[in-house]
Design a protein around this motif. Structure first.
Motif, short mmCIF file in Angstrom:
data_model
loop_
_atom_site.label_atom_id
_atom_site.label_comp_id
_atom_site.label_asym_id
_atom_site.label_seq_id
_atom_site.Cartn_x
_atom_site.Cartn_y
_atom_site.Cartn_z
N MET B 90 52.39 24.17 62.59
CA MET B 90 51.04 24.30 62.02
C MET B 90 50.91 23.52 60.72
N ALA B 91 51.97 23.60 59.90
CA ALA B 91 51.95 22.87 58.63
C ALA B 91 51.90 21.37 58.89
N GLY B 92 52.67 20.93 59.91
CA GLY B 92 52.68 19.52 60.27
C GLY B 92 51.30 19.04 60.70
N ILE B 93 50.64 19.85 61.54
CA ILE B 93 49.29 19.48 62.01
C ILE B 93 48.32 19.44 60.82
N PHE B 94 48.45 20.43 59.94
CA PHE B 94 47.58 20.51 58.76
C PHE B 94 47.77 19.27 57.87
N ILE B 95 49.05 18.91 57.64
CA ILE B 95 49.32 17.75 56.79
C ILE B 95 48.82 16.47 57.46
N PHE B 96 49.06 16.39 58.79
CA PHE B 96 48.58 15.22 59.54
C PHE B 96 47.06 15.09 59.42
N HIS B 97 46.38 16.24 59.55
CA HIS B 97 44.92 16.26 59.45
C HIS B 97 44.47 15.78 58.08
N ILE B 98 45.16 16.29 57.04
CA ILE B 98 44.79 15.90 55.67
C ILE B 98 45.03 14.40 55.46
#
Lengths: 142, 245
Positions: B90-98
């Motif tokens: 989830m953190a990876g997806i969030f960082i990717f999104h940002i």
């Protein structure tokens, strides 16, 4: 471990004395198994200085369902003497395993063996003890 | 192998692999024999007489302190491991999104759609007009009533091949210009507005946007966005912007 109650008591007292000295010096051991490790070390030292059991090929019998009935005829001291006659590290493994105070990891740590070795030591010990039982207390007698 | 040294007391089974090994063989006769044998032997051990002066030092509960809590053991717990992996994903997806949206600006979605339009456009679709790009502002105003559809000075001197005006899927009027240099295309489109107040959501300077191998550089003035687009990297557009500065 020693097969000798007097010697065992001396070792116990020596270990507690060492612990008291450390405690007085503010150096309580951080190892939670220290007491057993120290006592085992002293047992090994003591047994090296006394009479040595001759290394012999032990007979092995498969563990039987009737073993419990055979053991009911035994005196605890007979078992203690049998275990104390086992070679190291089998003696430590059997003594600690049947003391029923340690989990698997603790046993490996205290006996300083790997899982495979511990399993073999205990499995062999069972079969050797069963063979000894069969001779000492034949099934019919049990 | 583990079964051979399996504790005969369930309270001593603390690790997962041992518990799994015991679970697998729990109904086997050999294992039942082994457990009965071990329990009988342990009972004999328990019956060993202990001198009173030794016994008073211990109670059964205090013989061995419980193992200490460690990060390593906690991390090896499957439930903790699964939660950790889920949180990491989830953190990876969030960082990717940002990371993907950190250079976004108002109107970036329209700009991306127009880059797709640019990639599929053919010059024959446009009305042929050979002039300076900056001169088309009057054409857009006079012919299509498009106010402030001005090509910025940085790109105003480039010669055009053609142009057209069309409505996008949101019925916004889009002006498209094809220039000779590097087969570049320009787009002029209304700036994004605040849904409640209707005010233009402006931004300053030039912003890059890319889509499917095409790169655009966008500026906004007087409520109209201008985008210069070409197939290639951002560095191909950079000289035009720096020339303007």
């Amino acid at each position: 471990m020693t097969g000798d109650a007097v010697k065992a008591q001396e070792i116990f007292q020596a270990t507690m004395h060492e612990l008291a000295l450390r405690s007085a010096g503010g150096e309580l051991p951080s190892d939670r198994l220290w007491l057993f490790r120290d006592a085992r070390g002293r047992c090994l030292e003591a047994s090296e200085s006394g009479l040595q059991a001759e290394p012999i090929e032990m007979e092995e019998h498969p563990v039987k369902a009737s073993a419990a009935a055979q053991m009911a005829k035994l005196e605890p001291m007979q078992l203690a003497i049998w275990i104390s006659g086992a070679p190291e590290p089998q003696r430590t493994a059997l003594a600690l395993f049947y003391l029923d105070q340690f989990d698997h990891e603790d046993l490996l740590t205290l006996a300083e063996v790997k899982t495979a070795e511990l399993a073999k030591l205990i499995a062999d010990g069972r079969q050797q003890f069963q063979a000894w039982l069969d001779i000492t207390i034949p099934h019919e007698a049990a | 192998m583990l079964v051979q040294c399996a504790p005969f007391n369930e309270q001593r089974i603390n690790d997962r692999s041992m518990r799994a090994a015991v679970f697998r063989v729990r109904k086997a006769d050999d294992f039942a024999n082994q457990q009965a044998f071990d329990r009988a032997l342990a009972a004999l051990v328990q019956a060993t007489p202990i001198p009173a002066e030794v016994e008073e030092w211990f109670s059964k509960e205090t013989m061995v302190a419980p193992p200490r809590w460690t990060w390593k053991k906690t991390a090896q717990n499957p439930a903790i491991l699964a939660i950790g992996i889920a949180v990491a994903v989830m953190a990876g997806i969030f960082i990717f999104h940002i990371m993907e949206h950190r250079h976004d600006f108002p109107g970036v979605e329209t700009a991306r759609k127009l880059l797709i339009t640019a990639s599929s456009s053919r010059s024959v679709l446009l009305d042929p007009v050979k002039t300076d790009a900056g001169a088309l502002s009057d054409l857009f105003f006079m012919k299509h009533r498009l106010e402030h559809y001005d090509v910025p000075p940085e790109f105003a001197d480039l010669r055009t091949l053609g142009c057209r005006v069309f409505d996008d899927e949101d019925s916004r009027r889009i002006a498209q210009i094809w220039v000779v240099e590097k087969r570049m295309q320009f787009f002029l489109f209304p700036a994004e507005r605040d849904a409640k107040t209707g005010a233009v959501r402006g931004f300053s300077g030039w912003r890059y946007v890319d889509q499917e191998g095409w790169t655009g550089v966008v500026s906004q003035r007087n409520g109209v966005c201008f985008m210069a687009a070409l197939r290639g990297p951002a560095k191909d557009l950079a000289p035009y912007i720096s020339k303007g500065k």
